[in-house]
Design a protein around this motif. Structure first.
Motif, mmCIF file in Angstrom:
data_model
loop_
_atom_site.group_PDB
_atom_site.id
_atom_site.type_symbol
_atom_site.label_atom_id
_atom_site.label_comp_id
_atom_site.label_asym_id
_atom_site.label_seq_id
_atom_site.Cartn_x
_atom_site.Cartn_y
_atom_site.Cartn_z
ATOM 1 N N LEU A 31 -33.553 1.429 -34.063
ATOM 2 C CA LEU A 31 -33.935 0.936 -35.649
ATOM 3 C C LEU A 31 -34.043 2.334 -36.293
ATOM 4 O O LEU A 31 -34.868 3.253 -35.884
ATOM 5 N N ASP A 32 -33.984 2.277 -37.618
ATOM 6 C CA ASP A 32 -34.203 3.442 -38.478
ATOM 7 C C ASP A 32 -35.578 3.131 -39.016
ATOM 8 O O ASP A 32 -35.932 2.191 -39.566
ATOM 9 N N ALA A 33 -36.611 4.235 -38.525
ATOM 10 C CA ALA A 33 -37.869 4.069 -38.767
ATOM 11 C C ALA A 33 -38.201 4.370 -40.151
ATOM 12 O O ALA A 33 -39.240 3.821 -40.760
ATOM 13 N N GLU A 34 -37.649 4.891 -41.064
ATOM 14 C CA GLU A 34 -37.887 5.347 -42.324
ATOM 15 C C GLU A 34 -36.998 4.771 -43.475
ATOM 16 O O GLU A 34 -37.136 4.742 -44.692
ATOM 17 N N THR A 36 -34.031 6.095 -43.945
ATOM 18 C CA THR A 36 -33.401 7.049 -44.536
ATOM 19 C C THR A 36 -32.377 7.350 -43.675
ATOM 20 O O THR A 36 -31.444 8.116 -44.164
ATOM 21 N N GLY A 37 -32.204 7.187 -42.579
ATOM 22 C CA GLY A 37 -31.044 7.497 -41.572
ATOM 23 C C GLY A 37 -31.443 8.652 -40.712
ATOM 24 O O GLY A 37 -30.817 9.381 -40.114
ATOM 25 N N ARG A 38 -32.601 9.437 -40.983
ATOM 26 C CA ARG A 38 -32.973 10.547 -40.592
ATOM 27 C C ARG A 38 -33.941 10.568 -39.282
ATOM 28 O O ARG A 38 -33.894 11.307 -38.575
ATOM 29 N N THR A 39 -34.623 9.359 -39.252
ATOM 30 C CA THR A 39 -35.671 9.104 -38.124
ATOM 31 C C THR A 39 -35.253 7.699 -37.494
ATOM 32 O O THR A 39 -35.166 6.937 -38.104
ATOM 33 N N SER A 40 -35.079 7.832 -36.216
ATOM 34 C CA SER A 40 -34.746 6.187 -35.608
ATOM 35 C C SER A 40 -35.439 6.435 -34.396
ATOM 36 O O SER A 40 -35.811 7.407 -33.633
ATOM 37 N N ARG A 61 -34.008 11.852 -34.563
ATOM 38 C CA ARG A 61 -33.144 10.803 -34.191
ATOM 39 C C ARG A 61 -33.083 10.277 -32.874
ATOM 40 O O ARG A 61 -32.822 11.215 -32.151
ATOM 41 N N ASP A 62 -33.507 9.305 -32.363
ATOM 42 C CA ASP A 62 -33.066 9.005 -31.150
ATOM 43 C C ASP A 62 -32.027 7.857 -30.948
ATOM 44 O O ASP A 62 -32.019 6.859 -31.861
ATOM 45 N N ARG A 63 -31.008 8.025 -30.367
ATOM 46 C CA ARG A 63 -29.944 7.226 -30.434
ATOM 47 C C ARG A 63 -28.932 7.106 -29.021
ATOM 48 O O ARG A 63 -29.508 7.731 -28.220
ATOM 49 N N ASP A 64 -27.926 6.170 -29.263
ATOM 50 C CA ASP A 64 -26.935 6.082 -28.077
ATOM 51 C C ASP A 64 -27.548 5.691 -26.809
ATOM 52 O O ASP A 64 -27.572 6.245 -25.567
#
Length: 92
Positions: A31-34, A36-40, A61-64
């Motif tokens: 999930l996008d936390a803000e 903005t795409g900069r924090t997930s 960013r945490d992903r994949d």
């Protein structure tokens, strides 16, 4: 903010095909936390989208996400410390 996003994840009731990772009885979503795409952040829950619990927190960013074959560990990429890293985290 997470509550709003988790509510929007009612779409997960359509099946785990919308999840970023899945293992029997469990899904992982990013999930996008803000907004903005900069924090997930990565959350783990039931295939219906119920009981989402955070696996990650903080900045970056945490992903994949990907579950181990046993479903006990979640691997994911992060840049939370300023460099790209692969993290292995236990999940309940």
């Amino acid at each position: 903010m997470y509550t709003l996003l988790a509510t929007a994840l009612g779409l997960l009731a359509l099946g785990s095909a919308l999840a970023d990772a899945a293992t029997p009885g469990r899904i992982a979503v990013v999930l996008d936390a803000e907004g903005t795409g900069r924090t997930s952040r990565i959350f783990v829950g039931e295939p219906t989208g119920a009981n989402l619990r955070p696996v990650t927190a903080g900045v970056g960013r945490d992903r994949d996400p990907a579950f181990s074959p046993t479903g006990q560990t979640l691997a994911y990429q992060t840049n939370s410390q300023g460099v790209e890293q692969l993290v292995l985290a236990p999940v309940e």
